[in-house]
Each structure stands twice: as structure tokens, then as C-alpha cells.
Design an enzyme around this catalytic site. Structure first.
Site, short mmCIF file in Angstrom:
data_model
loop_
_atom_site.label_atom_id
_atom_site.label_comp_id
_atom_site.label_asym_id
_atom_site.label_seq_id
_atom_site.Cartn_x
_atom_site.Cartn_y
_atom_site.Cartn_z
N CYS A 50 0.82 -1.21 0.00
CA CYS A 50 0.00 0.00 0.00
C CYS A 50 0.85 1.26 0.00
CB CYS A 50 -0.96 0.01 1.19
SG CYS A 50 -0.15 0.02 2.80
N ARG A 52 4.26 1.34 -1.30
CA ARG A 52 5.39 1.36 -2.23
C ARG A 52 5.19 0.39 -3.39
NH1 ARG A 52 9.70 1.66 0.20
NH2 ARG A 52 8.83 1.88 2.29
N GLY A 115 6.37 -4.65 11.23
CA GLY A 115 6.81 -5.99 10.90
C GLY A 115 6.22 -6.58 9.63
N GLN A 116 5.13 -6.00 9.13
CA GLN A 116 4.45 -6.59 7.98
C GLN A 116 5.31 -6.60 6.73
OE1 GLN A 116 0.53 -4.78 7.64
NE2 GLN A 116 -0.27 -6.68 6.81
N GLY A 191 -8.89 -9.47 5.68
CA GLY A 191 -7.51 -9.90 5.52
C GLY A 191 -6.65 -9.55 6.72
N LYS A 192 -5.33 -9.51 6.52
CA LYS A 192 -4.39 -9.25 7.61
C LYS A 192 -4.61 -7.87 8.22
CE LYS A 192 -0.79 -12.28 5.77
NZ LYS A 192 0.58 -12.33 5.17
#
Length: 430
Positions: A50, A52, A115-116, A191-192
Site C-alpha cells: 500500500c 510502495r 513488521g508486515q 484480511g491481515k
């Protein structure tokens, strides 16, 4: 062969530009195939998140390879080159290597240390392997980046308590409303990012949360992670009905076009209740024209920068610690790359010089005849071998130590030409 990265990020481009260049996972194979079709691109990998879009490539000609990547971005985004260039960055050689390691470590993220991104770098590596986008160089580089990302998180505290895009969106919401417990909240997507939204909303006291999602199974899997939250699950068909009853709506789907816009919101949002929209998707799920509705307040990922500014300030010292670790990993990759390039030439040169030494020694010994003692032959053998080693030693040391990639390649080419060395270039990168 050189490594280049061409891309844009939250630092260089607004969301309205980033969303045009977002590449969904289902389209990665097509993108890699397209890019590898260019004449000067040997290997390629694409990171698309989202915040880059970055294209890493091994190019046979730096300038022409960068032009080809830029042309590709212009085509997929339907953006004129003259307009696109102002938002792009290009990094070459060691700068490109260092940048990927910084990305994997979370040092280039909107939320410092999040961390994602490491998981996203791992996904990029796996997809690039699966669709044969990468070869030996980028495979090694991405493995080095993943190692670097893990080291930074295990050997520093930069990831401890780090906010994420989702938590930043919740923090922004808290600045806009008094008490989440008194508000009806809906999340579109399962989602995540949606999972993280639920986690942070529940932690901040939210009690009425509805999950809207196309897949009932995905929504149920999310709900199982929060048994104490008593989430309400509804299908996408009921989305507008749920939105109309909500005070706050968070959107986090993979839709490539806006799912909420002026027309469908005007029909369901009451003037008495109003609505706040927090869109953390790229491409955006909320159309820009909703700002024209007085009863709607809309925020997107670029509006989170003020929220995460405090996070950056408190983590700068940890980032400095991480920089030192990253330099070690950059140097490790550089050493490997230098050996990959120089070893075939050095080996070929040594073989050729050794062959000459042996031939000339044999001629000399044959002239001296059989009366020449064996022990004397051993002395001359050692003497000639020592002379060869002394002559080759310093040039080889300097060649291996040459850090400038293009200068090193010029040195290799000069050696190959001057000594008429036949090097199979493919051996260096296969």
C-alpha cells in the site's frame, strides 16, 4: 551486470499516484514476464504494497535497463513519463542493495519498524522464484535482505510495540471521537489488515464491530481469533445497509476500484448520525468525491503521517542501531558479489600464467640436460612459482578490494583483453 531499483513510495508519491501503479498478487506473474521481455533486463522482482511499488532488476546496461523499467511503469499506470518521473526514485548498485535491506528491516516504512513489510519481502521472493523472475543475483540479494530484516528485529528493539498502518488508523479515529464503546464500527475486508484493525479496536474499547466480507469463510476465520469480541459477520451484499448504521467505517479490501462513493453513501448516511471513513487500502476503496458530502469525513493512508510522526521520534535511536547491522549485511552481499565476478577471471589468469611457467621451465631444464641435479630442479620450480605468485598477488588483492562495481567490471574487462582470457560470463551468474 548491475543491480538497479526503480520505484515510488509514501515518501515520493501521494496515494492517488501510488494506487495507479499498485500490482495485485494475481498480476505479478504477468508483470515479471513483461519486464523480462525487455532486452536489457536479466532478472527482476516486484515489491507492491500500500505504501510502495519497487522494481528490482539485474540489468546488462544500467541506463537502458532503467529506461525500460520506467517505460513499463508508465504503461501499466497509464501515466505520461513526463508526469511520472517526478515521483520516481532510482538507486543503483550498492545503493539499491542497501535500500532493499532497509525496506526489509522496516526503516523505509511509513511506520518505522513495522513488521508486515518483512513478510511482504518474503512473498516477493517466493513469487519471483515461482514465476522465474529472479536468478542467482537477486535470489541471493533477497535472502540477504530477509536475513537482515530478521537480525534487526531480533538484535534491536525497533519492532517492540511498533505501530502498524492499522493501529495508526485506530489512533487517528480516537482523536476524532470520544469513546469507541459508544460507536457502531464496521470493517470492510477480512484480511491481515482487517485482523489488526479488530485487535487494536478491541484493545481501545470498541464493543460493536461488524465485519463485511465477500468470503464468509475468511470472515469466520478472523472472528475465531477474537472470541471475546463477539463480532457480527455479514456478506458484501449487505455492505451499504451496515455502512448506513455505522459511525465509523474502516476499509481494507483488495478491490481495484472504489467501493464507497458519493452516490451510494448519499442514499444511506443520515445527516443526524454522519459518518467517518478510514481507508487504509491502496488502490483506495473510497472515492475522492465523498469529500463533497458534508455529512462524511474521509481519511486515507496519507492522513496517517501525523499520527506516526511521534513513533518515528521515539524510534530514531533504535534505527541508528539497526543501521550498523544493515551495513554488515550489505558488506556480506558485496563480498559475495565481488567474488562471483572476480573468481572466474582470476582463475583463468592463474591457469594461463601457470601454463606459461610450466612450458618455459620445461624448456630451461631440457637445455640444462640430465646432469642437472633433481634438487636444483626443485629449487628452480619453487623460484618460478614464487615469482608468478608475487607478480599476481597485488593486482588480485586490488581487484577483489575494488568496491565500485563499474570500475571493477572495467578492470576485469581490461584483464581479459590484455591477457586474451576466454571467460564464460554465464558461469559468473548461473
Amino acid at each position: 551486470m548491475n543491480i538497479a531499483v526503480v520505484g515510488l513510495s509514501h515518501k515520493t508519491a501521494p496515494v492517488e499516484v501510488r494506487e495507479k501503479l499498485s500490482i495485485q498478487e494475481a498480476k505479478i506473474e504477468e508483470a515479471l514476464t513483461h519486464l523480462k521481455g525487455y532486452p536489457h533486463i536479466e532478472e527482476v522482482a516486484v515489491i507492491s504494497t500500500c505504501n510502495r511499488l519497487e522494481i528490482y532488476a539485474v540489468v546488462t546496461d544500467t541506463e537502458k535497463g532503467v529506461v525500460e523499467i520506467t517505460q513499463f511503469l508508465s504503461e501499466i499506470g497509464h501515466i505520461p513519463l513526463s508526469y511520472l518521473r517526478r515521483y520516481l526514485f532510482t538507486l543503483l548498485h550498492q545503493d539499491a542493495v542497501r535500500h532493499l535491506l532497509r525496506v526489509a528491516a522496516g526503516l523505509e516504512s511509513l511506520v518505522l519498524g513495522e513488521g508486515q513489510i518483512l513478510a511482504q519481502v518474503k512473498t516477493t521472493h517466493k513469487l519471483s522464484q515461482k514465476y522465474k523472475g529472479i536468478g542467482r543475483l537477486l535470489d541471493r540479494l533477497f535472502k540477504q535482505a530477509i536475513t537482515a530484516g530478521k537480525r534487526v528485529r531480533s538484535e534491536t528493539n525497533i519492532g517492540t510495540g511498533a505501530v502498524s498502518i492499522s493501529s495508526a488508523a485506530v489512533e487517528l479515529a480516537i482523536t476524532k471521537v470520544d469513546d469507541l464503546a459508544t460507536r457502531n464500527i464496521s470493517i470492510i475486508g477480512a484480511g491481515k489488515m482487517a485482523c489488526l484493525l479488530v485487535k487494536h479496536l478491541v484493545a481501545k474499547g470498541a464493543t460493536s464491530i461488524t465485519i463485511v466480507n465477500r468470503s464468509q469463510r475468511r470472515a469466520e476465520e478472523l472472528a475465531k481469533k477474537f472470541p471475546q469480541a463477539e463480532l457480527t459477520l455479514v456478506s458484501l451484499d449487505e455492505m451499504m445497509s451496515v455502512v448506513g448504521k455505522s459511525h465509523l467505517v474502516f476499509t481494507s479490501t483488495g478491490a481495484t476500484e472504489p467501493i464507497l462513493h458519493q452516490d451510494n453513501l448519499r442514499e444511506v448516511v443520515s445527516a443526524e448520525q454522519g459518518l467517518m471513513l478510514f481507508d487504509i487500502s491502496v488502490p483506495r476503496n473510497v472515492a475522492t468525491n465523498v469529500q463533497d458530502l458534508e455529512i462524511v469525513e474521509a481519511y486515507n493512508v496519507d492522513d496517517l503521517k501525523a499520527v506516526v510522526a511521534q513513533n518515528h521520534a521515539s524510534r530514531r535511536q533504535m534505527a541508528l542501531e539497526a543501521e550498523g547491522l544493515l551495513e554488515e549485511e550489505v558488506e556480506a552481499f558485496e563480498l559475495w558479489w565481488r567474488s562471483l565476478e572476480t573468481v572466474p577471471t582470476i582463475s583463468c589468469l592463474r591457469t594461463k600464467v601457470e601454463s606459461i611457467r610450466e612450458q618455459e621451465l620445461e624448456k630451461a631444464l631440457s637445455r640444462l640436460g640430465t646432469e642437472f641435479a633433481e634438487k636444483h630442479q626443485e629449487v628452480i620450480e619453487a623460484l618460478t612459482r614464487g615469482i608468478v605468485n608475487k607478480i599476481l598477488h597485488e593486482p588480485m588483492v586490488q581487484l577483489r578490494a575494488q568496491q565500485d562495481i563499474e570500475a571493477r567490471q572495467r578492470c576485469l574487462q581490461s584483464l581479459q583483453m590484455l591477457f586474451d582470457l576466454e571467460i564464460e560470463i554465464e558461469k559468473q551468474f548461473s
